[in-house]
Design an enzyme around this catalytic site. Structure first.
Site, PDB file in Angstrom:
ATOM      1  N   ASP A  48       0.853  -1.200   0.042  1.00 15.60           N
ATOM      2  CA  ASP A  48       0.034  -0.198   0.023  1.00 15.60           C
ATOM      3  C   ASP A  48       1.084   1.198   0.131  1.00 15.60           C
ATOM      4  O   ASP A  48       0.537   2.479  -0.475  1.00 15.60           O
ATOM      5  CB  ASP A  48      -0.956  -0.012   1.189  1.00 15.60           C
ATOM      6  CG  ASP A  48      -1.789  -1.182   1.434  1.00 15.60           C
ATOM      7  OD1 ASP A  48      -1.983  -1.705   0.293  1.00 15.60           O
ATOM      8  OD2 ASP A  48      -2.200  -1.760   2.416  1.00 15.60           O
TER       9      ASP A  48
HETATM   10  C1  26A Z   1     -11.817  -7.360   1.355  1.00 22.57           C
HETATM   11  N1  26A Z   1     -10.456  -7.435   2.025  1.00 22.57           N
HETATM   12  C2  26A Z   1     -10.095  -8.563   2.404  1.00 22.57           C
HETATM   13  C3  26A Z   1      -9.426  -6.385   2.319  1.00 22.57           C
HETATM   14  C4  26A Z   1      -8.543  -6.322   3.055  1.00 22.57           C
HETATM   15  C5  26A Z   1      -7.783  -5.150   3.206  1.00 22.57           C
HETATM   16  N2  26A Z   1      -8.323  -3.900   2.827  1.00 22.57           N
HETATM   17  C6  26A Z   1      -9.459  -3.892   2.330  1.00 22.57           C
HETATM   18  N3  26A Z   1     -10.049  -5.270   1.860  1.00 22.57           N
HETATM   19  N4  26A Z   1      -7.927  -7.451   3.695  1.00 22.57           N
HETATM   20  C7  26A Z   1      -6.886  -6.675   4.398  1.00 22.57           C
HETATM   21  N5  26A Z   1      -6.776  -5.562   4.112  1.00 22.57           N
HETATM   22  C8  26A Z   1      -5.773  -4.375   4.531  1.00 22.57           C
HETATM   23  O1  26A Z   1      -4.561  -4.595   3.774  1.00 22.57           O
HETATM   24  C9  26A Z   1      -3.629  -4.063   4.630  1.00 22.57           C
HETATM   25  C10 26A Z   1      -2.259  -4.178   4.186  1.00 22.57           C
HETATM   26  O2  26A Z   1      -2.038  -4.308   2.882  1.00 22.57           O
HETATM   27  C11 26A Z   1      -5.659  -4.528   5.920  1.00 22.57           C
HETATM   28  O3  26A Z   1      -6.113  -3.710   6.911  1.00 22.57           O
HETATM   29  C12 26A Z   1      -4.073  -3.886   5.971  1.00 22.57           C
HETATM   30  O4  26A Z   1      -3.988  -2.593   6.536  1.00 22.57           O
END
Ligand code: 26A
Length: 342
Positions: A297
C-alpha cells in the site's frame, strides 16, 4: 475544496499481533496472504484482542495508500471514500487519518460495526484475515450525492483498491467511467491473489477503465492462473494485461508488478509497442524491517503521489520504493514522524 486524488476502498481497523506458524496452521492460513474471514476464522478477532501485544492500527489497503499519498502531497490533496460504523474503531481511523491530514467522506452505517482485519505477523510475513463489517455496505449512491460527486468532478487522479471488487464493482465502474470520459488517470491495485482468482468477472469488467495496474508477484501469478497464462513468465503476464481492452485510448496502459525485494517490473503498452523496464527497490537491512504489513500500500501511495505531482514513471516508481522502505520500519501500515521528504 478540490482534492487532487480521490481514493475508494474498505476502511478497516487492523488488530496486529505476532503469531507463530502453528497458529496460522491451526486456522489453515498461509504465511503471506489476505482473505475474507469465514465462520471458522471468527474466533481469531477475539483471540487477537485478548493478546497483550495487540496493536490497533488504522488499516484498509486503499485507506493506507490514501494516507501515504497525503503524507507526501501538500495539505488537502487526498479524499478517501469508504463505509464505517458508529463506534470507537471508526474514531481510531479518523484519528490516524487526521495525523497525516487525510480527508474522509465516509458513508456511516447505523447498525453495523466498523470492519476489522487481524494482521497476523510471522517474521517478515503477514497473513491478513478480514471481517468487512460496515465496509461491505458501501453503495455507489454515496458517490452520487451532490457534495461527493463535486469532489469526483474536481479530482485529477483516482485510486481504487481491488479489494473493493468484493463490495461494490458498480462504485468502481462509476469512478472509472468518469475518469475515462475526462481522460484522468485511473489506478487499480489487484490487492490480493483471491481477487483475480475468485472475483475474475468483476475484475474483467473494471479493467477496461484502468490506466495503471499495480500488484505484487503473487497477485500477478494468481491472475495468470485464472486467465490460463504461464504464471512463471511474469513479463508475458504484464504484457497480456497491458494490451487487454481499454476504453480511454488517450492514455497507454501501464502495468506495475512489485516483487518484494526484487526489482519492480513495469510494462507500458503504447501504440502497439511494449516498453519493459525493471527498477531496483531501496535496499534495507533485514534487521531494520519492523513488519511488512502495508508495504504494498505504501508503494502504491508513493507511486500515485508521483502521478499526482506529474512526475515521470521512473520517478513515481522510485517514490513508491522510498515510501515502502519507510513504512516497513514502522509498526503496521504507518509512516514516520517527523515527516521525511523524498
Ligand atoms: C476485502 N478485504 C479482504 C480487504 C482487506 C484489506 N483492505 C481492504 N479489503 N484485507 C486486508 N486489508 C488491509 O490490507 C492492509 C495491508 O495491505 C489491512 O487492513 C491492512 O492494513
Amino acid at each position: 475544496m478540490a482534492f487532487d486524488l480521490v481514493c475508494l476502498g474498505n476502511p478497516l481497523l487492523d488488530l496486529q499481533v505476532n503469531v507463530e506458524k502453528a497458529y496460522l496452521d491451526k486456522y489453515g492460513l498461509k504465511e503471506n496472504d489476505a482473505i475474507l474471514a469465514e465462520e471458522k476464522h471468527m474466533p481469531i478477532f477475539d483471540e487477537a484482542l485478548a493478546r497483550p501485544d495487540v496493536r490497533l492500527i488504522a488499516g484498509g489497503a486503499a485507506q493506507n495508500t490514501a494516507r501515504g499519498a497525503q503524507y507526501i502531497l501538500p495539505a488537502n490533496s487526498v479524499l478517501y471514500f469508504g463505509s464505517v460504523g458508529k463506534d470507537k474503531y471508526a474514531d481510531k481511523l479518523i484519528e490516524a487519518n487526521k495525523s497525516v491530514g487525510l480527508t474522509t467522506a465516509y458513508m456511516v452505517q447505523d447498525d453495523v460495526a466498523t470492519g476489522k482485519c487481524a494482521a497476523l505477523i510471522n517474521g517478515t510475513n503477514r497473513s491478513l484475515v478480514t471481517d468487512l463489517g460496515a465496509a461491505n455496505h458501501f453503495k455507489p449512491s454515496h458517490l452520487e450525492k451532490p457534495e461527493n460527486w463535486e469532489h469526483v468532478k474536481k479530482a485529477k487522479v483516482f485510486y481504487v483498491g481491488g479489494f473493493h471488487l468484493t463490495v461494490s464493482p458498480e462504485a468502481i465502474e462509476l469512478l472509472g467511467k468518469h475518469a475515462a470520459e475526462e481522460n484522468k488517470p485511473f489506478v487499480l491495485n489487484f490487492s490480493a491473489p483471491f481477487i483475480p482468482q475468485f472475483f475474475k468477472d468483476p475484475l474483467a469488467r473494471v479493467l477496461p477503465y484502468v490506466d495503471y495496474v499495480i500488484c505484487n508477484e503473487s497477485e500477478a501469478a494468481a491472475f495468470a492462473e485464472a486467465n490460463g497464462l504461464d504464471a512463471s513468465d511474469l513479463v508475458s503476464v504484464a504484457k497480456w494485461i497491458a494490451k487487454s481492452a481499454k476504453l480511454n485510448a488517450k492514455r497507454p496502459r501501464t502495468v506495475v508488478f512489485t516483487q518484494g525485494t526484487d526489482p519492480t517490473l513495469v510494462v507500458v503498452h503504447e501504440n502497439g509497442d511494449f516498453a519493459v523496464k525493471e527498477y531496483p527497490v531501496h535496499a534495507l537491512e533485514a534487521s531494520k524491517v519492523t513488519d511488512t504489513n502495508g508495504a504494498g500500500d505504501a508503494f502504491a501511495a508513493g507511486f500515485v503521489a508521483g502521478l499526482v505531482q506529474g512526475k515521470d514513471l521512473a520517478t513515481s516508481v522510485d517514490m513508491g520504493h522510498w515510501l515502502a522502505k519507510l513504512s516497513i520500519q514502522e509498526i503496521g501500515p504507518s509512516f514516520p514522524f517527523p515527516k521525511q521528504t523524498y
